[in-house]
Design an enzyme around this catalytic site. Structure first.
Site, PDB file in Angstrom:
ATOM      1  N   GLY A 197       0.845  -1.207   0.000  1.00  0.00           N
ATOM      2  CA  GLY A 197       0.000   0.000   0.000  1.00  0.00           C
ATOM      3  C   GLY A 197       0.868   1.240   0.000  1.00  0.00           C
ATOM      4  O   GLY A 197       2.101   1.138   0.069  1.00  0.00           O
ATOM      5  N   ASP A 198       0.221   2.397  -0.141  1.00  0.00           N
ATOM      6  CA  ASP A 198       0.929   3.689  -0.144  1.00  0.00           C
ATOM      7  C   ASP A 198       1.946   3.799  -1.275  1.00  0.00           C
ATOM      8  O   ASP A 198       2.969   4.465  -1.153  1.00  0.00           O
ATOM      9  CB  ASP A 198       1.653   3.943   1.198  1.00  0.00           C
ATOM     10  CG  ASP A 198       0.710   3.787   2.366  1.00  0.00           C
ATOM     11  OD1 ASP A 198      -0.407   4.310   2.271  1.00  0.00           O
ATOM     12  OD2 ASP A 198       1.094   3.148   3.364  1.00  0.00           O
TER      13      ASP A 198
ATOM     14  N   LEU B  82      10.285   7.959  -7.234  1.00  0.00           N
ATOM     15  CA  LEU B  82      11.695   7.727  -7.532  1.00  0.00           C
ATOM     16  C   LEU B  82      12.556   8.940  -7.162  1.00  0.00           C
ATOM     17  O   LEU B  82      13.712   8.795  -6.750  1.00  0.00           O
ATOM     18  CB  LEU B  82      11.844   7.413  -9.030  1.00  0.00           C
ATOM     19  CG  LEU B  82      13.243   7.039  -9.517  1.00  0.00           C
ATOM     20  CD1 LEU B  82      13.747   5.790  -8.802  1.00  0.00           C
ATOM     21  CD2 LEU B  82      13.240   6.808 -11.023  1.00  0.00           C
TER      22      LEU B  82
ATOM     23  N   HIS C  83      -5.532   7.809   0.381  1.00  0.00           N
ATOM     24  CA  HIS C  83      -4.754   8.205  -0.788  1.00  0.00           C
ATOM     25  C   HIS C  83      -4.485   9.680  -0.641  1.00  0.00           C
ATOM     26  O   HIS C  83      -5.394  10.452  -0.354  1.00  0.00           O
ATOM     27  CB  HIS C  83      -5.547   8.026  -2.079  1.00  0.00           C
ATOM     28  CG  HIS C  83      -5.960   6.621  -2.332  1.00  0.00           C
ATOM     29  ND1 HIS C  83      -5.067   5.642  -2.669  1.00  0.00           N
ATOM     30  CD2 HIS C  83      -7.157   6.039  -2.307  1.00  0.00           C
ATOM     31  CE1 HIS C  83      -5.729   4.515  -2.841  1.00  0.00           C
ATOM     32  NE2 HIS C  83      -6.989   4.725  -2.619  1.00  0.00           N
TER      33      HIS C  83
ATOM     34  N   LYS D 267      -0.990   5.128  -5.609  1.00  0.00           N
ATOM     35  CA  LYS D 267      -2.102   4.806  -6.516  1.00  0.00           C
ATOM     36  C   LYS D 267      -3.013   6.009  -6.710  1.00  0.00           C
ATOM     37  O   LYS D 267      -3.542   6.221  -7.801  1.00  0.00           O
ATOM     38  CB  LYS D 267      -2.934   3.638  -5.957  1.00  0.00           C
ATOM     39  CG  LYS D 267      -2.168   2.342  -5.861  1.00  0.00           C
ATOM     40  CD  LYS D 267      -2.997   1.256  -5.201  1.00  0.00           C
ATOM     41  CE  LYS D 267      -3.309   1.543  -3.748  1.00  0.00           C
ATOM     42  NZ  LYS D 267      -2.157   1.565  -2.848  1.00  0.00           N
ATOM     43  N   GLY D 268      -3.174   6.793  -5.640  1.00  0.00           N
ATOM     44  CA  GLY D 268      -4.056   7.963  -5.702  1.00  0.00           C
ATOM     45  C   GLY D 268      -3.606   8.935  -6.770  1.00  0.00           C
ATOM     46  O   GLY D 268      -4.401   9.401  -7.590  1.00  0.00           O
TER      47      GLY D 268
ATOM     48  N   THR E 243      -5.192  -7.100   5.063  1.00  0.00           N
ATOM     49  CA  THR E 243      -6.480  -6.434   5.220  1.00  0.00           C
ATOM     50  C   THR E 243      -7.576  -7.473   5.016  1.00  0.00           C
ATOM     51  O   THR E 243      -7.282  -8.662   4.824  1.00  0.00           O
ATOM     52  CB  THR E 243      -6.597  -5.218   4.279  1.00  0.00           C
ATOM     53  OG1 THR E 243      -7.733  -4.439   4.678  1.00  0.00           O
ATOM     54  CG2 THR E 243      -6.729  -5.622   2.815  1.00  0.00           C
TER      55      THR E 243
HETATM   56  P1  GDP Z   1      -1.792   5.369  -2.233  1.00  0.00           P
HETATM   57  O1  GDP Z   1      -2.541   4.902  -1.044  1.00  0.00           O
HETATM   58  O2  GDP Z   1      -1.210   4.256  -3.023  1.00  0.00           O
HETATM   59  O3  GDP Z   1      -2.580   6.302  -3.065  1.00  0.00           O
HETATM   60  O4  GDP Z   1      -0.525   6.169  -1.698  1.00  0.00           O
HETATM   61  P2  GDP Z   1      -0.441   7.346  -0.626  1.00  0.00           P
HETATM   62  O5  GDP Z   1      -1.212   8.486  -1.071  1.00  0.00           O
HETATM   63  O6  GDP Z   1      -0.666   6.856   0.735  1.00  0.00           O
HETATM   64  O7  GDP Z   1       1.141   7.607  -0.641  1.00  0.00           O
HETATM   65  C1  GDP Z   1       1.788   8.105  -1.660  1.00  0.00           C
HETATM   66  C2  GDP Z   1       2.434   9.394  -1.214  1.00  0.00           C
HETATM   67  O8  GDP Z   1       3.450   9.717  -2.107  1.00  0.00           O
HETATM   68  C3  GDP Z   1       1.498  10.582  -1.227  1.00  0.00           C
HETATM   69  O9  GDP Z   1       1.884  11.479  -0.223  1.00  0.00           O
HETATM   70  C4  GDP Z   1       1.713  11.177  -2.628  1.00  0.00           C
HETATM   71  O10 GDP Z   1       1.442  12.561  -2.697  1.00  0.00           O
HETATM   72  C5  GDP Z   1       3.160  10.911  -2.815  1.00  0.00           C
HETATM   73  N1  GDP Z   1       3.603  10.651  -4.172  1.00  0.00           N
HETATM   74  C6  GDP Z   1       3.006   9.938  -5.161  1.00  0.00           C
HETATM   75  N2  GDP Z   1       3.810   9.841  -6.231  1.00  0.00           N
HETATM   76  C7  GDP Z   1       4.957  10.499  -5.905  1.00  0.00           C
HETATM   77  C8  GDP Z   1       6.202  10.735  -6.568  1.00  0.00           C
HETATM   78  O11 GDP Z   1       6.436  10.282  -7.686  1.00  0.00           O
HETATM   79  N3  GDP Z   1       7.137  11.455  -5.886  1.00  0.00           N
HETATM   80  C9  GDP Z   1       6.937  11.948  -4.636  1.00  0.00           C
HETATM   81  N4  GDP Z   1       7.899  12.627  -4.045  1.00  0.00           N
HETATM   82  N5  GDP Z   1       5.793  11.721  -3.967  1.00  0.00           N
HETATM   83  C10 GDP Z   1       4.823  11.019  -4.594  1.00  0.00           C
END
Ligand code: GDP
Length: 424
Positions: free
Chosen positions: A11-12, A333, A40, A15-16, A237
């Protein structure tokens, strides 16, 4: 055309962001499993939002956002979220809630808390959103389906049966206040009035949309390793996190899912308990945690610090395979740009033998990471739009990972924003 956006890891993965980005060219976005337990985080022109129940497509005028039958629907949380989004200046989203979705009740949340309290040190690290008690009741056939809110006889009968059963546990196992049928009935009436304008026969709606060649996104919550069957059971989960379940949790034929965009993060992070082979600790971990995501690796729902580690090729290869990845989106990345050298977990050593196949939990607990160290690129890659413009060591990192996991990395995300994406 149906595309699923799902997670390869714990997770995290981001995806959002990927869903928000793809929603620009989609008509319908469906949440098909999970509840308000994971979040997300989305950063776009309207600001920064933490969504828990709403699909990440709510930010566009042209999309319909759907809560599918597979979701654990927490009605007050959903309504708060709608208010938050509108307060943030987003146009009022078009939302449909499946008449077959089931409802998270206040007592599910209490049971989640009581059970974690009872388990003490052996607790699962639940977000206490009621998810496990909710799905237990769904499969024990004592859940409330949205459609049932509109049938008073069913409600009254079910409420009294449920109270009888739950109160035995409350009195004898947890020693907590008992449920009162009248209060539960009142809650259900309140919920009925809240959801009434949104309730729909979602599978018919999607069937029609498919016939009209609309683009539908299925948005998954968490990732492969949290799947109750294929993940790190029991630290998982309670609903399937796999793209395959998207067909069931939305109500569409499985063969309609043409693309499985599997989101895979450039390093590892996890919340809650459970084996985490490539985990790192101490200052090294603090540094990565602080720099991770867009505001550090802290839970979107709970604010808890996430556990972090190096990229795990074994877990990610398995994660992509179980999703049936057609496209891998390699995310976050940019965060690794500070490292001189970047270790990557390329195998697990279990009882003296090295494997690249992800094992069952009992074996996973014994696994030690086999690390390979790659050179870092020591620069900020945000703002780069073309693959060829990435530093050589950065491209080598991506290509190394791609070879190890055996699935094509077609997108590289180098920042949290909608347009921070590199297509290959
Ligand atoms: P999800 O549950 O899969 O949607 O993921 P989350 O939202 O919990 O976690 C992803 C975190 O990484 C969030 O704070 C996003 O804003 C951030 N994020 C997503 N893609 C990138 C990226 O390419 N670079 C950076 N620095 N942050 C990212």
């Amino acid at each position: 055309m149906v595309k699923a956006v799902v997670g390869a890891n714990w997770g995290d993965e981001g995806k959002g962001k990927i869903t928000d980005m793809l929603a620009e060219n989609a008509d319908i976005i469906v949440r098909f499993q999970g509840g308000a337990n994971a979040g997300h985080t989305i950063v776009n022109d309207y600001g920064r939002f933490a969504l828990h129940t709403l699909p990440s497509g709510v930010f566009y005028n042209h999309t319909t956002s759907i809560i599918g039958n597979g979701v654990a629907l927490d009605i007050p949380k959903l309504f708060n979220e709608i208010q938050e989004v509108i307060k943030g200046g987003v146009p009022k989203p078009k939302i449909l809630i499946s008449d077959r979705a089931q409802i998270v009740m206040p007592y599910h949340i209490l049971f989640d808390e009581y059970e974690e309290e009872r388990l003490g040190k052996a607790s699962f690290g639940s977000t206490k959103s009621g998810i496990a008690p909710f799905y237990s009741d769904k499969y024990a056939k004592i859940g409330f389906q949205v459609s049932e809110l509109f049938d008073e006889d069913i409600l009254e009968d079910k409420v009294s049966r449920i109270c009888e059963k739950k109160n035995v546990m409350l009195e004898h196992l947890y020693r907590k206040p008992l449920l009162k049928p009248k209060e539960i009935l009142d809650t259900l009436h309140e919920y009925r009035d809240m959801v009434a304008p949104y309730v729909a026969d979602v599978s018919s709606f999607l069937d029609k949309a498919l016939k009209e060649n609309k683009t539908i996104l299925l948005e998954g919550q968490l990732g492969t390793l949290k799947d109750p069957d294929h993940g790190i059971y029991p630290m998982v989960t309670s609903s399937s996190t796999l793209a395959a379940y998207g067909a069931i949790g939305a109500g569409i034929p499985p063969y309609e899912i043409k693309q499985v965009i599997t989101v895979c993060k450039a390093y590892s992070s996890a919340v809650g308990a459970g084996a985490f082979v490539s985990e790192i600790f101490g200052d090294e971990a603090d540094e990565l945690r602080k720099r991770g995501g867009d505001k550090g690796e802290f839970g979107a729902t709970t604010g808890r610090p996430r556990r972090v580690g190096w990229f795990d090729c074994v877990a990610s290869k398995y994660g992509c395979r179980m999703q049936g990845a057609t496209d891998v989106a390699f995310t976050v990345l940019d965060v690794l740009g500070y490292l001189d050298e970047i270790p990557v977990c390329v195998g697990y050593e279990i009882d003296g033998e090295v494997t690249t196949e992800f094992p069952v939990t009992a074996k996973l607990e014994k696994a030690k990471p086999v690390l390979k160290t790659l050179p870092g690129w020591k620069s900020d890659i945000r703002g780069i739009k073309e693959y060829d413009k990435l530093p050589e060591n950065c491209r080598k990192y991506i290509e190394f990972v791609e070879e190890q996991i055996g699935f094509p990395i077609k997108m590289v995300s180098n920042g949290p924003g909608r347009d921070e994406i590199i297509y290959r």
